[in-house]
Design a protein around this motif. Structure first.
Motif, PDB file in Angstrom:
ATOM      1  N   GLY A 790     -22.797  58.491  18.851  1.00  0.00           N
ATOM      2  CA  GLY A 790     -22.268  58.624  17.488  1.00  0.00           C
ATOM      3  C   GLY A 790     -23.070  59.629  16.709  1.00  0.00           C
ATOM      4  O   GLY A 790     -23.862  60.410  17.265  1.00  0.00           O
ATOM      5  N   GLY A 791     -22.891  59.627  15.379  1.00  0.00           N
ATOM      6  CA  GLY A 791     -23.609  60.565  14.527  1.00  0.00           C
ATOM      7  C   GLY A 791     -22.940  61.925  14.544  1.00  0.00           C
ATOM      8  O   GLY A 791     -21.823  62.109  15.043  1.00  0.00           O
ATOM      9  N   ARG A 792     -23.650  62.917  13.994  1.00  0.00           N
ATOM     10  CA  ARG A 792     -23.122  64.267  14.009  1.00  0.00           C
ATOM     11  C   ARG A 792     -24.272  65.269  13.967  1.00  0.00           C
ATOM     12  O   ARG A 792     -25.397  64.924  13.600  1.00  0.00           O
ATOM     13  CB  ARG A 792     -22.174  64.509  12.835  1.00  0.00           C
ATOM     14  CG  ARG A 792     -22.788  64.453  11.454  1.00  0.00           C
ATOM     15  CD  ARG A 792     -21.722  64.447  10.368  1.00  0.00           C
ATOM     16  NE  ARG A 792     -22.280  64.434   9.023  1.00  0.00           N
ATOM     17  CZ  ARG A 792     -22.404  65.526   8.266  1.00  0.00           C
ATOM     18  NH1 ARG A 792     -21.992  66.711   8.750  1.00  0.00           N
ATOM     19  NH2 ARG A 792     -22.913  65.458   7.051  1.00  0.00           N
ATOM     20  N   ALA A 793     -23.966  66.519  14.385  1.00  0.00           N
ATOM     21  CA  ALA A 793     -24.970  67.584  14.403  1.00  0.00           C
ATOM     22  C   ALA A 793     -24.302  68.880  13.976  1.00  0.00           C
ATOM     23  O   ALA A 793     -23.120  69.098  14.237  1.00  0.00           O
ATOM     24  CB  ALA A 793     -25.568  67.742  15.801  1.00  0.00           C
ATOM     25  N   GLU A 794     -25.057  69.727  13.313  1.00  0.00           N
ATOM     26  CA  GLU A 794     -24.507  70.969  12.791  1.00  0.00           C
ATOM     27  C   GLU A 794     -25.462  72.129  13.068  1.00  0.00           C
ATOM     28  O   GLU A 794     -26.687  71.951  13.142  1.00  0.00           O
ATOM     29  CB  GLU A 794     -24.279  70.874  11.283  1.00  0.00           C
ATOM     30  CG  GLU A 794     -23.169  69.928  10.875  1.00  0.00           C
ATOM     31  CD  GLU A 794     -22.955  69.915   9.365  1.00  0.00           C
ATOM     32  OE1 GLU A 794     -22.121  69.141   8.909  1.00  0.00           O
ATOM     33  OE2 GLU A 794     -23.644  70.704   8.655  1.00  0.00           O
ATOM     34  N   LEU A 795     -24.859  73.335  13.217  1.00  0.00           N
ATOM     35  CA  LEU A 795     -25.600  74.590  13.252  1.00  0.00           C
ATOM     36  C   LEU A 795     -25.163  75.391  12.033  1.00  0.00           C
ATOM     37  O   LEU A 795     -23.985  75.393  11.670  1.00  0.00           O
ATOM     38  CB  LEU A 795     -25.310  75.383  14.527  1.00  0.00           C
ATOM     39  CG  LEU A 795     -25.689  74.726  15.845  1.00  0.00           C
ATOM     40  CD1 LEU A 795     -25.225  75.578  17.003  1.00  0.00           C
ATOM     41  CD2 LEU A 795     -27.199  74.534  15.917  1.00  0.00           C
ATOM     42  N   LYS A 796     -26.097  76.102  11.404  1.00  0.00           N
ATOM     43  CA  LYS A 796     -25.759  76.831  10.189  1.00  0.00           C
ATOM     44  C   LYS A 796     -26.466  78.174  10.189  1.00  0.00           C
ATOM     45  O   LYS A 796     -27.665  78.272  10.441  1.00  0.00           O
ATOM     46  CB  LYS A 796     -26.185  76.017   8.962  1.00  0.00           C
ATOM     47  CG  LYS A 796     -25.815  76.692   7.638  1.00  0.00           C
ATOM     48  CD  LYS A 796     -26.249  75.823   6.457  1.00  0.00           C
ATOM     49  CE  LYS A 796     -25.903  76.489   5.130  1.00  0.00           C
ATOM     50  NZ  LYS A 796     -26.343  75.672   3.963  1.00  0.00           N
ATOM     51  N   LEU A 797     -25.673  79.269   9.935  1.00  0.00           N
ATOM     52  CA  LEU A 797     -26.250  80.601   9.764  1.00  0.00           C
ATOM     53  C   LEU A 797     -26.808  80.705   8.351  1.00  0.00           C
ATOM     54  O   LEU A 797     -26.119  80.450   7.362  1.00  0.00           O
ATOM     55  CB  LEU A 797     -25.186  81.682   9.977  1.00  0.00           C
ATOM     56  CG  LEU A 797     -24.669  81.875  11.406  1.00  0.00           C
ATOM     57  CD1 LEU A 797     -23.523  82.868  11.436  1.00  0.00           C
ATOM     58  CD2 LEU A 797     -25.793  82.366  12.301  1.00  0.00           C
ATOM     59  N   LEU A 798     -28.074  81.128   8.225  1.00  0.00           N
ATOM     60  CA  LEU A 798     -28.689  81.251   6.912  1.00  0.00           C
ATOM     61  C   LEU A 798     -28.129  82.435   6.121  1.00  0.00           C
ATOM     62  O   LEU A 798     -28.123  82.427   4.898  1.00  0.00           O
ATOM     63  CB  LEU A 798     -30.212  81.409   7.059  1.00  0.00           C
ATOM     64  CG  LEU A 798     -30.935  80.208   7.681  1.00  0.00           C
ATOM     65  CD1 LEU A 798     -32.432  80.453   7.712  1.00  0.00           C
ATOM     66  CD2 LEU A 798     -30.620  78.935   6.907  1.00  0.00           C
ATOM     67  N   ASP A 799     -27.652  83.482   6.847  1.00  0.00           N
ATOM     68  CA  ASP A 799     -27.069  84.657   6.166  1.00  0.00           C
ATOM     69  C   ASP A 799     -25.771  85.013   6.884  1.00  0.00           C
ATOM     70  O   ASP A 799     -25.758  85.877   7.764  1.00  0.00           O
ATOM     71  CB  ASP A 799     -28.052  85.830   6.192  1.00  0.00           C
ATOM     72  CG  ASP A 799     -27.546  87.026   5.408  1.00  0.00           C
ATOM     73  OD1 ASP A 799     -28.186  88.094   5.469  1.00  0.00           O
ATOM     74  OD2 ASP A 799     -26.482  86.910   4.734  1.00  0.00           O
ATOM     75  N   PRO A 800     -24.652  84.375   6.569  1.00  0.00           N
ATOM     76  CA  PRO A 800     -23.391  84.645   7.274  1.00  0.00           C
ATOM     77  C   PRO A 800     -22.932  86.101   7.154  1.00  0.00           C
ATOM     78  O   PRO A 800     -22.174  86.588   7.991  1.00  0.00           O
ATOM     79  CB  PRO A 800     -22.399  83.698   6.597  1.00  0.00           C
ATOM     80  CG  PRO A 800     -23.248  82.636   5.969  1.00  0.00           C
ATOM     81  CD  PRO A 800     -24.507  83.307   5.561  1.00  0.00           C
ATOM     82  N   SER A 801     -23.365  86.822   6.098  1.00  0.00           N
ATOM     83  CA  SER A 801     -22.944  88.214   5.930  1.00  0.00           C
ATOM     84  C   SER A 801     -23.573  89.123   6.977  1.00  0.00           C
ATOM     85  O   SER A 801     -23.048  90.197   7.276  1.00  0.00           O
ATOM     86  CB  SER A 801     -23.322  88.705   4.533  1.00  0.00           C
ATOM     87  OG  SER A 801     -24.742  88.667   4.362  1.00  0.00           O
ATOM     88  N   ASP A 802     -24.710  88.750   7.548  1.00  0.00           N
ATOM     89  CA  ASP A 802     -25.362  89.558   8.577  1.00  0.00           C
ATOM     90  C   ASP A 802     -25.759  88.637   9.732  1.00  0.00           C
ATOM     91  O   ASP A 802     -26.937  88.305   9.916  1.00  0.00           O
ATOM     92  CB  ASP A 802     -26.598  90.250   8.006  1.00  0.00           C
ATOM     93  CG  ASP A 802     -27.209  91.248   8.979  1.00  0.00           C
ATOM     94  OD1 ASP A 802     -28.321  91.733   8.725  1.00  0.00           O
ATOM     95  OD2 ASP A 802     -26.568  91.541  10.019  1.00  0.00           O
ATOM     96  N   PRO A 803     -24.772  88.215  10.542  1.00  0.00           N
ATOM     97  CA  PRO A 803     -25.071  87.223  11.586  1.00  0.00           C
ATOM     98  C   PRO A 803     -26.037  87.724  12.654  1.00  0.00           C
ATOM     99  O   PRO A 803     -26.709  86.935  13.291  1.00  0.00           O
ATOM    100  CB  PRO A 803     -23.687  86.932  12.177  1.00  0.00           C
ATOM    101  CG  PRO A 803     -22.854  88.113  11.842  1.00  0.00           C
ATOM    102  CD  PRO A 803     -23.358  88.614  10.523  1.00  0.00           C
ATOM    103  N   LEU A 804     -26.112  89.064  12.869  1.00  0.00           N
ATOM    104  CA  LEU A 804     -26.988  89.579  13.918  1.00  0.00           C
ATOM    105  C   LEU A 804     -28.461  89.472  13.554  1.00  0.00           C
ATOM    106  O   LEU A 804     -29.317  89.563  14.428  1.00  0.00           O
ATOM    107  CB  LEU A 804     -26.634  91.041  14.226  1.00  0.00           C
ATOM    108  CG  LEU A 804     -25.283  91.274  14.889  1.00  0.00           C
ATOM    109  CD1 LEU A 804     -25.058  92.743  15.152  1.00  0.00           C
ATOM    110  CD2 LEU A 804     -25.186  90.494  16.206  1.00  0.00           C
TER     111      LEU A 804
END
Length: 927
Positions: A790-804
């Motif tokens: 159960g539960g959940r997990a997430e990934l998050k880009l700190l700067d979506p405008s410059d993903p590289l």
């Protein structure tokens, strides 16, 4: 692709050569703490290019080499070979099996090789780009590395996602393109600076060069007229050559047509001969049938005669039976004689078998001697390696002495320069002045040579030699004075450095000692290589001897079989003897049977007479067919004779045509020789081939060409003296000017291209990275829920405008808790979260193999069960190698590898193949 094996020699605790075999599925590596399990992981990372001593758990790279134990000497080399199966072509090499090897010596030398071919570290890294395999990729997961991934800055987590997205190669190309762009901009600044200086000389020399260009243009026009004159003569000869070649071609075609007619006649003859062959085949077949019928008829007659004779034979059989009885007794004597002979043969075979047993013993002793020789060679190798170590320490000592002596040389040189008031600036200034004087003198000499050539062309016999010689003498005098001043600046104290007892001589002596030590080291290594070769040769001979020994053993077995067969033969003869005695008793019983056979023979005789009559009728029919076939063969022979006469006539015509062809070939060769002579004369006069100008059209007549040629020569004469040096200098300056302009243009284009390439790389990298990131994000949530229940997990880009360039943050919410940053989780939760991330990546792009080093240590019993279940599921698409102490993880493995230290400080591998879940089967030691 799977990891087939790892071969280690001299790496950390693997002091002996060890080969570790891996299979598909899940392989668990088990053993007590400190036995060397993690050294296997370090070896794999090391061969993949790991350079960090901290990651390898050492303070220097030399410490990866086996350092010896109380009972073993240290080694001077460490070597690890990684063997991969490449049947599916995942790696860009055309081999089904790829072996990557790394070797390091105590001297600091390091080597990499792929399938025994030397390569660079960069080649090894590029081979595994975007495969998930690498020293820092997600194919190797350790407990410490998991903590590093979870605890490191979000920007540092990008590497594992980039490897999964397959953009590692793109990132490398981006770095290289940026470096090239920086170098290009620097080159542009340098080229613009040089171009400004060259442009000044360009305009100054242009006016002087125009007169030279006019002179050369007139010379070129004269050359063109002379070309046309030569072409007119060439084409006149060529027309005659074409006419004769055409006539030659017509005669050759006529000859070919005649040959074709002869060929068709020969084909017709061959067809007739084939038909005759078929007829003769039929004739032979019917003749064989007649012969067969005759044979059958004669056979019937013989049978009939035989039956008549049998009638008489049956009547006299009673008296014959007595003769048979005597024959049987004679046979009895022969059987007894054979029994004696077979028993002698049996004794001979037993003696031969004893001789072969003696040979077997000799071969076994020879093999034992060779094995002792191998042991002696291996001991000598060990002694040579020890000597190499001592020589290397001596070489390090000599290097230290050489460094001290070099420092002393520098010190004395500085003091000597101060005492002699040596001025390096003055010496360099005089050197430049002398070089400029000599260059100026050389330019004048070349200039005068060009003027002399112009005087020669213009027919002027009186060049100003005296004025030139005086000018040259002054220039030489000036160069001599500069050279004397240059020599005066040389410090005199340098002679003391090069004296036999001087410091330079001492340095050379140390250099010679270093060279001798290096040669001895090389000699020892060559001796080791030679001994290793001899060991392989002796082992090859032993293998051949073992094969011969096996052949002797087979021969011994075969002879024993023969002896048994002879014994059986004697027993059979004894039984035959008993049967012969029984036959004698049965002779009387056959008399009654003879009377009954008499009636049967007479009936058979009447049947044979009827069959003989039918055979006579069939034989007559076959003889009629033979007569018809012989008539057809005679007709074919007549047609063949007619074609042969026609062929003879055509051959006469062909001979006459051949004479015409040969005469025309002589004429063609004469005209070709004239053309060749004209080409040779033209090349001797002008230094170029006349064939370069054969496409040129000539409209003028020879008279006009001669008049124009005279006018052009007069115009060139009126130009007077020409400064050819100016033209050459202008050409050089012009070439350089245009080259610099072209270079500047090329650099601008290169800059634009590199900018475009960088934009394209970043666009493709961005698309691949975002697509992979989204897939991993979804998979991470699903696998997390499965592992945690159960539960959940997430990934998050700190700067979506410059993903590289953006960092990646990880959030997790175990069941019953709030969504938290990964750093706030417990140790077990962090490890399980890292496992979820690993398998989420594997769902997108699995690595061919994965090594997990005790990542299950912080997990509790429930989590271990989910981990093992997931591991078994993913083992269908990847090969897993797990270093563990957990019993549940071991139970879920397909194969086990045990690591022990039976001898202190020496790791040893034991392969354990699981036959079932309860009872393991221990295989042989494969070290």
């Amino acid at each position: 692709m799977i990891l087939k094996a790892v071969e280690l020699f001299g790496f950390k605790s693997f002091g002996e050569k060890t080969r570790i075999e891996f299979r598909e599925g899940v392989t668990a590596i088990v053993g007590p703490n400190g036995c060397g399990k993690s050294n296997i992981v370090d070896a794999i990372k090391w061969v993949l290019g790991e350079q960090s001593t901290k990651t390898l758990r050492t303070s220097s790279m030399e410490e990866v080499i086996f350092n010896g134990t109380e009972d073993r000497k240290p080694l001077n080399v460490a070597e690890v070979t990684l063997i991969l199966s490449n049947n599916e072509g995942h790696l860009p090499l055309d081999f089904d099996e790829i072996a990557i090897r790394r070797r390091v010596y105590r001297s600091g030398e390091s080597e990499y090789a792929i399938n025994n071919a030397p390569v660079r570290l960069r080649d090894v890294k590029e081979l595994f780009f975007d495969t998930g395999i690498g020293k820092s990729a997600y194919s190797i997961m350790e407990q410490g590395k998991i903590d590093q991934i979870l605890s490191s800055r979000p920007e540092d987590r990008r590497q594992i996602f980039e490897e999964a997205a397959g953009i590692t190669r793109y990132r490398q190309r981006e770095v290289e393109a940026n470096q090239k762009l920086l170098r290009t901009e620097e080159n542009m600044v340098h080229v613009e600076s040089v171009l400004r200086e060259v442009e000044k000389r360009y305009h100054a020399l242009k006016a002087q060069a125009e007169k030279v260009e006019r002179y050369r243009a007139l010379s070129e026009e004269i050359f063109q007229i002379e070309i046309k004159q030569s072409l007119l003569k060439y084409r006149r000869i060529e027309k005659a050559l074409v006419r004769h070649r055409e006539r030659l071609r017509e005669r050759q075609e006529e000859r070919s047509r005649l040959k074709e007619q002869i060929h068709r006649l020969n084909d017709s003859v061959e067809d007739s001969l084939d038909t005759m062959g078929s007829l003769e085949h039929d004739l032979a077949r019917y003749q064989r049938e007649v012969y067969g019928l005759e044979v059958k008829r004669h056979s019937l007659s013989s049978q009939m005669t035989l039956l008549s004779e049998q009638i008489s034979e049956i009547e006299g059989k009673i008296s014959t039976d007595r003769v048979r009885e005597q024959h049987l007794r004679d046979r009895l004597l022969r059987i007894e004689s054979s029994i004696v002979e077979k028993e002698k043969e049996y004794e001979r075979i037993l003696e031969e078998r004893r001789h072969i047993q003696s040979q077997i013993q000799e071969w076994e002793e020879s093999i034992a001697v060779s094995e002792r020789q191998i042991i002696a060679f291996e001991q000598e190798i060990a002694d040579s390696e020890g000597m190499i170590g001592e020589l290397e320490r001596e070489r390090e000592h000599l290097h230290g002495e050489l460094a001290n002596l070099t420092e002393e040389i520098v010190k004395e040189l500085d003091e000597g320069l101060k005492r002699s008031n040596f001025s390096a600036k003055e010496r360099v200034s005089l050197s430049h002045a002398l070089r400029e004087s000599l260059d100026h003198l050389l330019a004048r000499i070349r200039h005068r040579r060009e003027i002399l050539q112009d005087f020669k062309r213009l027919g002027n016999p009186d060049p100003p030699f005296e004025e030139w010689l005086e000018e040259m003498a002054r220039a030489v005098e000036q160069a001599r004075d500069l050279y004397a001043a240059y020599l005066a600046t040389e410090p005199s104290f340098l002679e003391a450095f090069t004296a036999p007892e001087g410091i330079i001589t001492k340095k050379r002596a140390i250099d010679n000692l270093l060279e001798d030590v290096t040669k001895k080291i090389q000699s020892s290594r060559e001796r080791i290589a030679e001994l290793q070769t001899r060991i392989r040769e002796v082992r090859t001979r032993n293998e051949q001897r073992r094969k011969s020994l096996e052949d002797l053993r087979l021969t011994s077995t075969r002879i024993a079989t023969q002896a048994e067969a002879l014994r059986e033969t004697v027993n059979a003869l004894l039984r035959d003897k008993e049967e012969t005695l029984s036959l004698i008793n049965q002779i009387q019983k056959e008399v009654d049977l003879s009377n009954r056979r008499l009636d049967t023979v007479k009936a058979s005789l009447h049947a044979l007479e009827r069959e003989q009559k039918a055979l006579l009728q069939e034989e007559a029919s076959c003889r009629e067919k033979i007569v018809q076939i012989e008539r057809n063969i005679k007709e074919k022979n007549s047609a063949i004779s007619s074609h042969e006469n026609e062929i003879k006539q055509k051959m006469g015509e062909l001979s006459r045509l051949q004479e015409d062809v040969e005469r025309l070939q002589v004429e063609v060769a004469r005209y070709e020789e004239e053309i060749k002579g004209l080409e040779t004369y033209f090349e001797d006069q002008h230094g170029r081939s006349l064939r370069e100008f054969l496409q040129m059209e000539v409209q003028e007549n020879p008279g006009d060409l001669a008049r124009v040629l005279a006018e052009k020569r007069e115009e060139r004469r009126r130009l007077g003296n020409v400064n050819f040096m100016a033209a050459e200098e202008f050409k050089d300056v012009k070439d350089r000017y245009e080259f610099l302009v072209s270079q500047l243009s090329d650099l601008n284009k290169a800059k634009e291209n590199l900018t475009t390439v960088l934009q394209e790389i970043r666009r493709e990298s961005r698309e691949l990275f975002l697509a992979t990131y989204e897939k991993i994000k979804v998979n991470f949530h699903q696998v997390f829920r499965r592992l945690f229940g159960g539960g959940r997990a997430e990934l998050k880009l700190l700067d979506p405008s410059d993903p590289l360039e953006s960092g990646i943050e990880i959030f997790a919410q175990p069941p019953g808790k709030k969504l938290e940053h990964i750093g706030l989780l417990s140790g077990g939760e962090r490890s399980l979260t890292a496992v979820a991330l690993l398998f989420a990546i594997y769902m997108v792009k699995p690595s061919p193999f994965c090594i997990l080093d005790e990542i299950d240590a912080p997990l509790d019993e429930n989590n271990i069960g989910r981990f093992v279940e997931l591991l078994r599921e993913f083992s269908e698409r990847s090969q897993f190698i797990v270093i563990t102490h957990n019993k549940k993880t071991i139970t879920g493995a397909d194969n086990l590898l045990g690591v022990t230290m039976e001898e202190s400080g020496i790791s040893k591998i034991v392969t354990i193949r699981l036959l079932g879940k309860e009872e393991p089967s221990y295989a042989e030691d494969i070290v």
